[in-house]
Design a protein around this motif. Structure first.
Motif, short mmCIF file in Angstrom:
data_model
loop_
_atom_site.label_atom_id
_atom_site.label_comp_id
_atom_site.label_asym_id
_atom_site.label_seq_id
_atom_site.Cartn_x
_atom_site.Cartn_y
_atom_site.Cartn_z
N TRP A 178 -6.33 -16.41 13.69
CA TRP A 178 -6.31 -15.14 14.44
C TRP A 178 -5.55 -14.07 13.69
O TRP A 178 -5.91 -12.89 13.75
CB TRP A 178 -5.70 -15.36 15.83
CG TRP A 178 -6.67 -16.02 16.74
CD1 TRP A 178 -6.62 -17.30 17.19
CD2 TRP A 178 -7.87 -15.46 17.27
NE1 TRP A 178 -7.71 -17.58 17.97
CE2 TRP A 178 -8.49 -16.46 18.04
CE3 TRP A 178 -8.48 -14.21 17.17
CZ2 TRP A 178 -9.69 -16.24 18.70
CZ3 TRP A 178 -9.67 -14.00 17.83
CH2 TRP A 178 -10.26 -15.00 18.59
N VAL B 217 -2.90 -28.34 13.59
CA VAL B 217 -4.07 -27.73 14.24
C VAL B 217 -3.67 -26.43 14.92
O VAL B 217 -4.34 -25.40 14.79
CB VAL B 217 -4.67 -28.71 15.26
CG1 VAL B 217 -5.82 -28.07 15.98
CG2 VAL B 217 -5.11 -29.97 14.58
N SER B 218 -2.55 -26.49 15.63
CA SER B 218 -2.08 -25.30 16.35
C SER B 218 -1.73 -24.18 15.38
O SER B 218 -2.09 -23.02 15.59
CB SER B 218 -0.87 -25.72 17.19
OG SER B 218 -0.17 -24.63 17.61
N THR C 274 -15.72 -23.40 14.24
CA THR C 274 -15.35 -22.05 14.71
C THR C 274 -14.21 -21.49 13.89
O THR C 274 -14.22 -20.30 13.56
CB THR C 274 -14.93 -22.03 16.20
OG1 THR C 274 -14.33 -23.27 16.51
CG2 THR C 274 -16.07 -21.77 17.11
N PHE D 57 -0.99 -32.42 15.57
CA PHE D 57 -1.41 -31.24 16.33
C PHE D 57 -0.62 -30.00 15.97
O PHE D 57 -1.03 -28.89 16.26
CB PHE D 57 -1.30 -31.51 17.83
CG PHE D 57 -2.43 -32.34 18.36
CD1 PHE D 57 -3.36 -32.90 17.50
CD2 PHE D 57 -2.59 -32.56 19.71
CE1 PHE D 57 -4.40 -33.66 17.96
CE2 PHE D 57 -3.64 -33.32 20.19
CZ PHE D 57 -4.54 -33.87 19.32
N ARG D 58 0.53 -30.18 15.32
CA ARG D 58 1.30 -29.02 14.88
C ARG D 58 0.49 -28.25 13.85
O ARG D 58 0.48 -27.03 13.82
CB ARG D 58 2.61 -29.51 14.27
CG ARG D 58 3.76 -28.59 14.50
CD ARG D 58 5.04 -29.25 14.10
NE ARG D 58 5.57 -30.09 15.16
CZ ARG D 58 6.81 -30.57 15.14
NH1 ARG D 58 7.60 -30.30 14.13
NH2 ARG D 58 7.24 -31.31 16.12
N PHE E 20 1.39 -37.67 18.32
CA PHE E 20 0.45 -36.74 17.70
C PHE E 20 1.15 -35.53 17.11
O PHE E 20 0.48 -34.60 16.66
CB PHE E 20 -0.59 -36.26 18.72
CG PHE E 20 -1.42 -37.36 19.30
CD1 PHE E 20 -1.63 -38.51 18.59
CD2 PHE E 20 -1.97 -37.24 20.55
CE1 PHE E 20 -2.38 -39.54 19.12
CE2 PHE E 20 -2.73 -38.26 21.09
CZ PHE E 20 -2.93 -39.42 20.37
N ASN E 21 2.49 -35.51 17.15
CA ASN E 21 3.27 -34.46 16.50
C ASN E 21 2.90 -33.06 17.01
O ASN E 21 2.57 -32.18 16.23
CB ASN E 21 3.05 -34.54 14.98
CG ASN E 21 4.09 -33.79 14.22
OD1 ASN E 21 5.20 -33.63 14.71
ND2 ASN E 21 3.74 -33.31 13.05
N ARG F 63 -14.40 -27.30 16.67
CA ARG F 63 -13.20 -26.51 16.36
C ARG F 63 -13.14 -26.20 14.87
O ARG F 63 -12.80 -25.08 14.47
CB ARG F 63 -11.95 -27.29 16.78
CG ARG F 63 -10.66 -26.70 16.29
CD ARG F 63 -9.51 -27.15 17.14
NE ARG F 63 -9.65 -26.66 18.50
CZ ARG F 63 -9.28 -25.45 18.88
NH1 ARG F 63 -8.77 -24.60 18.01
NH2 ARG F 63 -9.43 -25.07 20.12
N ARG G 209 -14.52 -18.12 11.71
CA ARG G 209 -13.67 -17.00 12.09
C ARG G 209 -12.97 -16.41 10.86
O ARG G 209 -12.95 -15.20 10.65
CB ARG G 209 -12.63 -17.47 13.10
CG ARG G 209 -11.87 -16.34 13.76
CD ARG G 209 -10.82 -16.89 14.69
NE ARG G 209 -11.39 -17.65 15.78
CZ ARG G 209 -10.76 -18.65 16.40
NH1 ARG G 209 -9.55 -19.03 16.00
NH2 ARG G 209 -11.33 -19.30 17.38
N GLU H 116 -7.03 -10.43 12.98
CA GLU H 116 -6.44 -9.27 13.64
C GLU H 116 -5.52 -8.46 12.72
O GLU H 116 -5.37 -7.26 12.91
CB GLU H 116 -5.67 -9.72 14.88
CG GLU H 116 -6.61 -10.11 16.01
CD GLU H 116 -5.92 -10.92 17.08
OE1 GLU H 116 -4.70 -11.16 16.96
OE2 GLU H 116 -6.61 -11.32 18.03
N PRO I 188 -3.85 -23.79 20.77
CA PRO I 188 -5.20 -24.04 21.27
C PRO I 188 -5.17 -25.00 22.48
O PRO I 188 -4.31 -25.88 22.53
CB PRO I 188 -5.91 -24.70 20.09
CG PRO I 188 -4.97 -24.75 18.98
CD PRO I 188 -3.68 -24.18 19.38
N SER J 156 -4.89 -22.63 13.85
CA SER J 156 -5.59 -21.79 14.83
C SER J 156 -4.91 -20.42 14.95
O SER J 156 -5.58 -19.39 14.97
CB SER J 156 -5.61 -22.51 16.17
OG SER J 156 -6.01 -21.64 17.17
N ARG J 157 -3.58 -20.43 14.97
CA ARG J 157 -2.85 -19.16 15.03
C ARG J 157 -3.11 -18.32 13.77
O ARG J 157 -3.31 -17.12 13.84
CB ARG J 157 -1.35 -19.41 15.11
CG ARG J 157 -0.86 -19.68 16.48
CD ARG J 157 0.61 -20.01 16.39
NE ARG J 157 1.32 -19.52 17.55
CZ ARG J 157 2.63 -19.46 17.62
NH1 ARG J 157 3.36 -19.80 16.58
NH2 ARG J 157 3.21 -19.04 18.70
#
Lengths: 168, 275
Positions: B113, B105-106, B54, B102-103, A24-25, B51, B58, B117, A80, B109-110
């Motif tokens: 923010w 997605v992460s 949101t 997921f890299r 899933f990297n 997700r 945001r 901010e 997350p 998400s960062r």
């Protein structure tokens, strides 16, 4: 002797989670956390099953542990929570049940002997229902912290830091 | 005076402001482009509907606009409105299914923010999106080796010995390689999974046929576990739990189709070896 086999399972559970994490990297900084979460969740599942809880209850407890720990991990590694939770929980996904159900359905379409049909039908329905309920338990367990704390983002959940605990 | 000239005078009226002159429009258009890009990237990378919603809300709130979003499996629809100028912007974007990342997605998400901010500008956001898109995947040989190790781990957990683990390792390695090649060649996604499952089962099935090891059935059963549709199925249930019933059903059906493709590959191998 039993503890050694338990420890060995722990390691394999961790590797299974890391395998999916690489597929899933995920960011590299999260890999070892996923190893720990996958191993801990899977161990709790096996422990519950050993105590007679059954696979559905076991998966639920395992996923819930992963869910709560992933909130901590999200604060600590800045990603997350679901980036940690999903690869850790995937080894518990009832993949074997799901494809056995499909295999059963495909076999049921053939000309099956009535005596065999009954056991085949029994196995197929049993596998399918187990797959469905284990999945429900997993997703409920993973989202349990979000449902309980009623926040939209894990960033708004206050986490007690270990250093603060020591200061107290 | 022809109709055409009438129109000319209409626009030439100095008191009339066309929608194009409204200074509030440009940022709204730019924002809707960004939000749809972010949404489609999240959808393609395997995030669940809650997700996506949101994150987009945001970012929109970070810029002080209201946004409404319709999420489906293959397209996103977004409406942004600005109360002050009473201007609505609706747009639609197709999302492409790519597989989990997921890299991305992460990173998104960062970024969301940072927007809230640190008041990021549009240009900073585009730069960050392009940076995230160009982030490298793990090297192919590492993906193959670790996923194969995961397959061997599954085999061990099911109760296989060293020989069975080795068989599961080789079967997973080759199956995943075939799947990657098939994806590269542009085959249908379910067909890719069928090819992979068939390859893995052919390799693992040979150990059952020739009775390698004590319990070769374990190797056969665990050789396809790397294909299980974990993300579609978990996202499906979490969408259903969240009340996004339509998305949940669509994702669940996708997961079942993948399980069907795996079973079909297994069945073909079983027929060939005639177990």
């Amino acid at each position: 002797m039993e503890w050694i086999s338990f420890l060995e399972k722990w390691i394999w559970l961790g590797f299974a989670a890391v395998g999916f994490a690489v597929l899933f990297n995920v960011p590299i900084r999260t890999l070892w956390v996923i190893f720990l979460l996958g191993a801990l969740g899977g161990s709790l599942k096996f422990l519950t099953m050993k105590l007679g809880g059954g696979i559905i209850l076991g998966s639920f407890f395992g996923a819930m542990l992963v869910g709560f720990l992933s909130i901590y991990a999200a604060h600590f590694r800045h990603a997350p929570p679901f980036v940690f939770a999903i690869p850790s929980v995937i080894p518990m996904v009832p993949g074997a049940f799901a494809y056995r159900m499909m295999l059963g359905i495909i076999r049921l379409t053939g000309d099956v002997d009535p005596s065999v049909y009954e056991t085949l039908m029994h196995d197929t329905v049993n596998n399918g229902l187990k797959a469905l309920f284990v999945l429900m338990a997993l997703s409920l367990g993973v989202s349990a912290p979000m449902l309980l704390f009623r926040r939209e983002s894990a960033k708004e959940i206050k986490v007690i830091k270990i250093e603060e605990l020591i200061k107290k | 005076m022809s109709y055409r000239n009438k129109e000319f005078f209409y626009f030439a009226d100095p008191n009339f402001i066309t929608p194009m002159d409204n200074p509030n429009i440009k940022p709204i258009r730019e924002l809707s482009k960004i939000l749809l890009e972010v949404g489609s990237l999240l959808m393609a990378s395997g995030a669940n509907s809650a997700r996506i919603r949101t994150t987009i809300m945001r970012i929109a709130e970070g810029f002080g606009y209201n946004a409404e979003l319709l999420i489906t499996h293959r397209a996103l629809m977004l409406t942004i409105f600005d109360d002050e100028s009473d201007y609505y912007q609706s747009s639609l974007k197709r999302t492409s299914p790519h597989g989990a990342n997921f890299r991305m997605v992460s990173g998104i998400s960062r970024m969301s923010w940072h927007v809230v901010e640190e008041n990021w500008t549009f240009e900073q956001i585009w730069n960050e999106i392009n940076r995230l898109k160009s982030l490298p995947h793990f090297p192919r040989i590492i993906i193959l080796a670790t996923v194969a190790l995961a397959g061997a781990s599954f085999c061990r957990l099911f109760g296989g010995g060293v020989v069975e683990m080795l068989v599961a390792y080789v079967a997973t390695f080759c199956g995943l390689f075939v799947r990657q090649e098939a994806v590269k060649k542009g085959f249908n996604a379910y067909l890719c999974i069928f090819f992979a499952s068939f390859t893995s089962c052919l390799i693992a099935g040979s150990s059952v046929k020739f009775q390698l090891g004590t319990t070769p059935e374990h190797a056969f059963a665990t050789s396809v576990l790397y294909l299980i549709p974990g993300i579609p199925l978990i996202n499906s249930l979490s969408d259903l739990l969240d009340g996004n019933i339509m998305n949940g059903l669509v994702r669940g059906m996708n997961g079942l189709m993948i399980a069907f493709a795996i079973a079909l590959g297994m069945l073909c191998a079983i027929l060939i070896y005639n177990f």
